[in-house]
Scaffold this active site. Structure first.
Site, PDB file in Angstrom:
ATOM      1  N   GLY A   1       0.800  -1.226   0.000  1.00  0.00           N
ATOM      2  CA  GLY A   1       0.000   0.000   0.000  1.00  0.00           C
ATOM      3  C   GLY A   1       0.826   1.265   0.000  1.00  0.00           C
ATOM      4  O   GLY A   1       0.340   2.334  -0.385  1.00  0.00           O
ATOM      5  N   GLU A   2       2.073   1.179   0.417  1.00  0.00           N
ATOM      6  CA  GLU A   2       2.914   2.365   0.505  1.00  0.00           C
ATOM      7  C   GLU A   2       3.381   2.773  -0.886  1.00  0.00           C
ATOM      8  O   GLU A   2       3.884   1.946  -1.668  1.00  0.00           O
ATOM      9  CB  GLU A   2       4.115   2.070   1.410  1.00  0.00           C
ATOM     10  CG  GLU A   2       4.970   3.281   1.714  1.00  0.00           C
ATOM     11  CD  GLU A   2       6.121   2.935   2.636  1.00  0.00           C
ATOM     12  OE1 GLU A   2       7.127   3.667   2.646  1.00  0.00           O
ATOM     13  OE2 GLU A   2       6.015   1.912   3.356  1.00  0.00           O
TER      14      GLU A   2
END
Length: 1363
Positions: free
Chosen positions: A577-578
């Site tokens: 997700g980063e």
């Protein structure tokens, strides 16, 4: 010459006849034609026909030398004419067919090539405008026959590639036209096309290289230019095969035809295409491998179609697909390694696991089984896939799938379950036949293989390694690494750090770690947590970045468009997700994709990076339900303007990407378990992998590999067999299960002991013998009326007979079944009445050696296994015959017949074939069962019978394994020690039965001389342990013990070599010989031993004396026997003298032959002298104790014997210290004890007779004291301790003189002691030992003591003394 003339005339006649027929048909139809039509027929066609007639009867004409076009052209004109009616066309075609079949010309005839081409063109240009449907179908049939005749004609080799392809197209065109016509035409069309395919591909192996260059060229202009310059070859074979593969494309047919009615037609086309493809492959064989284009078509197009339609077609098509894949495997498997894996994983496995049609599942399973029937498939699948890290465990998956399908949930078994069971049994038998055969050696190596050093697990062996002897070891190591990697993956899913640490511990990655090893671990390890992979790859750590790079390099994006490559990439992990992690991952992807693109579409890799971000955003926009307003195509294109170095990407390219993403979402998190569909993207990736993958390895079975293969599937296999056996009702199925169990045992005997134990434990459950809740009657009834328990019982003991050497823990189950049979009284009498003697054991073994195969190396294992299977077949035959065990006859007798077939006795009598570990477990099971562990006894009699039976079996094992007694009996002794710790252990009857068997074993061991002393010590240690458990056993079994020990001592004394042996035997003889029933034999044994003397040694001397004393000390023993024993004991002192002299002689010899120091020799002499003195003291102590016996005769004889042995011992040359020690320990003690006894009797009432009797013995002992003192006076006098010793003599005389006998009056010793004292002092004076000396107070002390002892002697002995 006449023959050729006749043939020439015959051809002319035939041509004339055919010309006449064509002209007749044309003339008949001219009546119905217009004048213009007649003119047409008369001028161009009829004239050519008539002109041919004028030539055919020329007698000089040689048809072989005539250009075929001369006599073919008129007929061909008729065929190609638009105006000629169908009947005439048909007649002309018949004429052409007849000319072709008569082979008037061949490939050497001038103009033959042009003639063949003309024939093809004529067939292709046949006009049927003026015909009705009735005649048209007949003409089409004729065309098919002509096409077939052309291809089978000798001159067909002159046909061009284009012509052959035209022929095939014509045939297929006719078939397509026949779809709306009669079935007969379509059948003929298919037959003709099949024949043409056979002709074309049967010549593939004969085609010379003249066309190969053309065929393999990628330049279409070059190919077209040369297409017609030579005879047909590989080019047409490639084009035809491509055409046949295209027929499998059902989608096109469905779209073109449409509707449900066309579905059957589509299936017919697919089946027909597969038949032709199979024909082409079968006839071409491995020659296809020499033609890259044709091979690539099979590797790519054909296999893609087979996999795609294998999961979407009917059972008939699937069956044909399986046959096609099998043919390709048999002929071309060197080139289809990854394709075959995909066929199973994406094709057959998915059909079996996901199809709702039972019929489709059955076809898929049959396809799998057909592969398994091939001799080398199983081992090749294991080597090429299971032992390769980048491939799936294909062999394991096949067998586990069969086990899963065969696993029954109830009865009766379904057809699919029986089919899978058949395949499972086939696999087991195949492995067993290749592992257990005449080539099998005992050296199978360890299992499992241990990884002792790091090696790259993803690298496959080079060709040279595969040809070396180390190849098998390398493969086994690769499989071990793969197994460890799967374990690491399981740990990784639970804890990332734990999983990676396990890689290091297992030496799967080097130290320091290699980023490539981690990359391959993440890329190819199945069922890894994709979230964890994404997080690891996106980490900013430098090592993680290097792993990401290596991970991305494992992908091959050649030939892929961007969205397909991105899909492939993102299926292997989940994007984190980063945003920074996503950026690093996409940068790595963009670089790899850019490097592998051959086009100049992208200016830089940054273009790909931007476009990837745009595609991921588009994917979210299009497929996220929370996004209400979806992006349009124009918006997507507008968003990606000027990203390609300031320029736009082609709108068509972006539009294609948009629609691809919009219609099919990118799967960012693939499902675990079954593989996804084989879509075009995955297929391109697979084909790219083929380029860098080692080819398929052809190999044969190796024993070690076969064993390892089965180890990987043993658990589910045994479980499936057991469950099927439990639920099956058919006799045939039960028999197949038993055969499967036997084959499993054949494999498991080579290092898979746990598998064999599990198998036997499962079989034992089905015998019903271990049911604790069933009564005896119920068990007998079930056993007699149900085939399954009987077969299970026969199976258990058959396996125990044949494969007992590899059984370990399962011996407990076998013993439990055996004991249950014993309780049921079903064991044969020969088995029950086991006699544990060597002779009986040998004869027992010999009587059964002809019926049960032994386990000796070098026997024909295959024939042995056949005999085992034959036994079950005979069993089933007996079941169904007149002697049925179910119908009629006494149940008990029938059950007994079944047990007789088990040949149980042979298990124990032939136990010499068992391995050491197996022997340990068998003995443990029997010993623990004999001790009652796990047994429930209803009565004491039953307990005694079972215990005796177990010990008889232990004895049989012991006799059969005497040659390796020291190897297994220490473990048995430990088991005997362990039984005492059982909570409910009872020494009775365990010890009683044990002592009998152990003594028989002891007798057998000692009946012959053994170089090794350990067997003797081992068995006697166990015997001692038994009587220590229950000392009463020495009384209850005294007669048997005495007889056994006596036999050993009397017949085999020279074979008893250990100190423990003599100690144990003589102790047993002494203890058991005390009983009246065994006394005579016991006492005769010890008398014989002492009388002979040759078997009495320094080792057993002390134990002989103890044993002799034990018999003499008996209260009611015969006087004459005791006297004999006491005399022998006294004479045994001569043995001490003999031993000492021999030792001295040996010492002298040694010092003369070697450089032994004098001090060392003296030290040895002192040690031996001390040892001899100890033995003499032992003898004296025994006689001293005997002198205290209640019977006077025995006491007096003991005293006399003591005197005698001291007289003899004078030759021992005891040192003065030893003399004093002996006299103190023996003589002084004897006098003191007798004096004490005398006083004790004097204090009793009515004991005067006993007291006087004891007094008499004491008097004799004092006389012995005096005599022995005088005998050893000189050496004693030289000792510094002489003064104290002399005082001891005087003190004992004083004690005897002053003995107070109470009411019985004075002691008679007062009359004897003065004389003895006088005798001693006189002798001492004469020897100048007792003389007045200034530095010695011996004289004075003696004088004072005389005054106390016998004052009357003072004047006589010391006349001149005045102190």
């Amino acid at each position: 010459m006449a023959h050729f003339k006749r043939k020439r005339v015959g051809v002319s006649c035939m041509l004339n006849t055919e010309l006449g027929a064509v002209l007749a048909v044309l003339g008949r139809n001219s009546d119905l034609s217009t004048p213009e039509d007649n003119y047409y027929h008369d001028v161009p066609i009829q004239q050519s026909l008539k002109s041919l007639r004028s030539l055919i009867f020329n007698p000089r004409q040689d048809w072989r030398n005539v250009e075929p076009s001369i006599y073919l052209s008129p007929f061909l004109d008729v065929i190609q004419s638009d105006e000629v009616p169908a009947p005439a066309t048909g007649v002309a075609l018949s004429a052409i067919l007849k000319i072709i079949k008569l082979e008037i010309f061949d490939e050497k005839t001038p103009g033959a090539k042009e003639a063949m081409r003309g024939l093809v063109d004529a067939a292709a240009g046949c006009r049927l405008e003026k015909s009705d449907l009735v005649f048209e179908e007949a003409v089409l049939m004729k065309i098919l026959q002509v096409l077939e005749g052309i291809m089978k004609h000798p001159a067909s080799v002159l046909l061009s590639n284009e012509a052959v392809c035209t022929i095939v197209n014509l045939c297929f065109h006719v078939i397509q036209q026949a779809r709306s016509r009669g079935d007969l035409l379509q059948r003929n069309g298919k037959y003709t096309m099949h024949e043409i395919i056979q002709v074309v591909y049967s010549r593939l192996s004969e085609i010379e290289g003249r066309n190969d260059e053309i065929a393999e060229s990628d330049d279409e202009d070059f190919v077209a230019e040369n297409y017609t310059d030579s005879g047909y070859g590989i080019c047409c074979a490639v084009d035809i095969f491509h055409f046949l593969c295209s027929l499998l494309n059902v989608v096109e047919f469905v779209e073109s035809e449409g509707g449900l009615a066309s579905q059957k037609t589509d299936e017919d086309v697919q089946v027909f295409a597969l038949v032709l493809i199979n024909t082409a492959i079968e006839l071409s064989g491995d020659v296809i491998g020499k033609h890259p284009k044709l091979l690539r078509m099979i590797q790519d197009d054909l296999f893609h179609h087979l996999i795609h339609y294998g999961t979407r077609s009917s059972s008939l098509v699937l069956s044909m697909i399986c046959s096609t894949a099998l043919n390709i495997y048999l002929l071309l498997r060197r080139f289809i390694r990854l394709q075959l894996e995909a066929f199973f994983s994406y094709g057959l496995f998915r059909v079996v696991s996901m199809s709702s049609s039972i019929q489709l599942q059955e076809v898929a399973v049959e396809g799998i089984i057909n592969f398994c029937r091939q001799p080398a498939f199983l081992i090749e699948a294991y080597v090429n896939y299971d032992c390769a890290f980048v491939c799936s465990n294909l062999f394991e998956e096949i067998v586990k799938l069969l086990c899963k399908l065969a696993f029954p949930m109830g009865s009766p078994l379904t057809r699919l379950q029986l089919q899978a069971f058949e395949g499972l049994v086939l696999v087991i038998h195949t492995i067993a036949d290749n592992v257990d055969n005449e080539r099998t050696s005992e050296s199978f190596g360890p299992y499992p293989v241990y990884i002792d050093e790091y090696s790259p697990f993803w690298e496959e062996n080079s060709k040279n390694e595969k040809e070396s002897e180390l190849w098998i070891d390398s493969l086994r190591m690769k499989k071990a690494q793969k197994r460890k990697i799967l374990v690491s993956g399981s740990h990784f899913n639970q804890d990332e750090k734990k999983g990676l640490d396990y890689l290091k511990i297992s030496k799967l990655v080097p130290d320091p770690p290699d980023e490539k090893a981690f990359a391959y671990f993440f890329r190819f390890t199945p069922r890894l947590d994709k979230n964890a992979i994404g997080d690891y790859l996106g980490d900013p750590d430098e090592f993680h970045i290097q792993v990401l790079k290596e991970f991305t390099n494992t992908f091959d994006f050649v030939g892929m468009i961007l969205d397909s490559a991105l899909r492939t990439y993102l299926e292997t992990f989940r994007l984190p997700g980063e945003s920074q992690k996503i950026q690093r991952i996409l940068e790595a992807f963009s670089e790899r994709f850019y490097d592998q693109q051959s086009s100049d579409l992208f200016e830089t890799k940054d273009v790909i990076f931007i476009l990837c971000y745009s595609l991921i955003m588009l994917n979210t926009d299009q497929h996220n339900p929370q996004v209400k307003k979806k992006m349009t195509e124009d918006e997507f294109i507008r968003n990606n303007r000027a990203i390609n170095g300031g320029k736009d990407l082609p709108r068509e390219y972006l539009s294609e990407l948009f629609h691809s993403i919009a219609n099919n979402a990118i799967t960012v998190f693939g499902q675990m378990g079954l593989p996804a569909d084989m879509n075009p993207t995955r297929w391109i990736e697979l084909i790219n992998r083929v380029k860098r993958t080692e080819p398929f390895v052809l190999c044969e079975f190796d024993n070690r590999m076969g064993r390892d293969m089965f180890a990987a599937i043993a658990g589910p296999t045994v479980a499936a067999l057991s469950t099927i056996f439990e639920h099956a009702d058919e006799d045939e199925t039960l028999n197949e299960c038993i055969e499967g169990f036997v084959s499993v045992s054949r494999i498991a005997q080579y290092g898979l002991e746990d598998v064999l134990d599990e198998l036997i434990a499962s079989l034992c459950k089905f015998t019903t013998l271990l049911n604790p809740y069933a009564s005896t009657e119920e068990t007998l009834y079930i056993f007699a009326n149900d085939l399954k328990p009987r077969m299970a019982t026969l199976g258990v003991f058959t396996i125990a007979n044949k494969f007992g050497k590899s059984i370990q823990g399962a011996w407990r189950n076998i013993v439990d079944c055996l004991l249950k049979l014993k309780r049921l009284k079903l064991l044969p009498q020969s088995m029950v009445d086991l006699n544990t003697t060597s002779a009986d054991a040998d004869s027992h073994s010999g009587s059964q050696s002809t019926t049960v195969p032994s386990n000796n190396a070098g026997t024909d294992n295959c024939s042995q296994s056949s005999r085992i299977i034959d036994r079950f077949s005979h069993f089933l035959t007996m079941e169904s015959g007149e002697g049925s065990l179910v119908l009629g006859g006494n149940e008990f007798e029938q059950n007994l017949k079944v047990i007789q077939q088990c040949q149980i006795g042979n298990i124990f009598s032939s136990s010499s074939n068992l391995s050491k570990d197996s022997l340990f477990h068998l003995g443990r099971a029997l010993i623990f069962a004999a001790a009652g562990k796990g047994q429930k006894f209803s009565t004491a009699i039953e307990e005694e019978e079972i215990t005796e039976f177990c010990w008889d079996l232990i004895g049989t094992i012991g006799f059969a394994n005497l040659h390796r007694f020291t190897a297994f009996w220490p473990a048995y002794h430990e088991y005997l020690l362990a039984v005492a710790q059982f909570p409910l252990f009872s020494a009775v009857p365990f010890v009683e039965k044990a002592i009998v068997v152990l003594l028989k074993l002891c007798l057998e061991i000692l009946s012959s001389y053994q170089c090794d002393k350990n067997p003797e010590e081992l068995i006697l240690r166990s015997i001692n342990l038994m009587w220590q458990y229950d000392k009463e056993i020495l009384e209850t079994c005294c007669d048997f013990i005495t007889k056994s020990v006596s036999k050993i001592i009397n017949e085999y004394p020279a074979n008893v070599q250990t100190q423990l042996g003599w100690k144990s035997l003589l102790h047993l003889l002494s203890v058991t010989g005390r009983h009246p029933e065994s006394y005579d034999q016991g006492v005769e044994t010890i008398i014989n031993l002492l009388s002979n003397g040759t078997q009495v040694s320094r080792t057993n001397y002390a134990y002989c004396i103890d044993c002799a004393f034990g018999f003499v000390a008996l209260k009611n023993s015969p006087i004459d026997k005791n006297a004999k024993i006491l005399d022998l004991m006294a004479n045994s002192a001569n043995l001490l003298i003999h031993w000492q002299r021999n030792f001295s002689d040996q010492g002298s010899s040694t010092i003369s032959m070697s450089a032994v120091s004098t001090s060392s020799l003296e030290e040895n002499n002192l040690k031996f002298a001390s040892y001899t003195m100890n033995l003499f003291v032992k003898l004296g102590e025994a006689l001293r104790k005997t002198s205290l016996a209640r019977r006077e005769e025995i006491r007096n004889q003991a005293v006399a014997a003591l005197r005698k042995c001291f007289v003899i011992a004078e030759e021992l040359d005891f040192m003065s210290t030893n003399c004093i020690t002996c006299l103190n320990l023996v003589i002084f003690s004897m006098v003191d004890d007798l004096h004490e006894k005398m006083l004790e009797y004097s204090r009793r009432e009515n004991a005067e007779r006993e007291m006087r009797s004891m007094e008499g013995t004491l008097r004799k002992s004092m006389e012995v004291l005096t005599d022995i003192f005088l005998q050893y006076l000189k050496p004693i006098a030289e000792n510094p301790g002489f003064r104290a010793f002399w005082l001891g003599v005087l003190r004992r005389m004083d004690t005897c003189m002053k003995a107070d006998l109470g009411e019985y009056g004075p002691s008679k010793l007062q009359e004897v002691v003065p004389d003895l004292l006088k005798k001693v002092i006189t002798e001492m004076k004469e020897n100048e030992i007792l003389l007045p000396r200034e530095d010695d107070d011996l004289w004075e002390i003696t004088y004072i003591q005389i005054q106390w002892i016998a004052p009357s002697l003072k004047e006589e002995l010391f006349p001149d003394v005045d102190l």
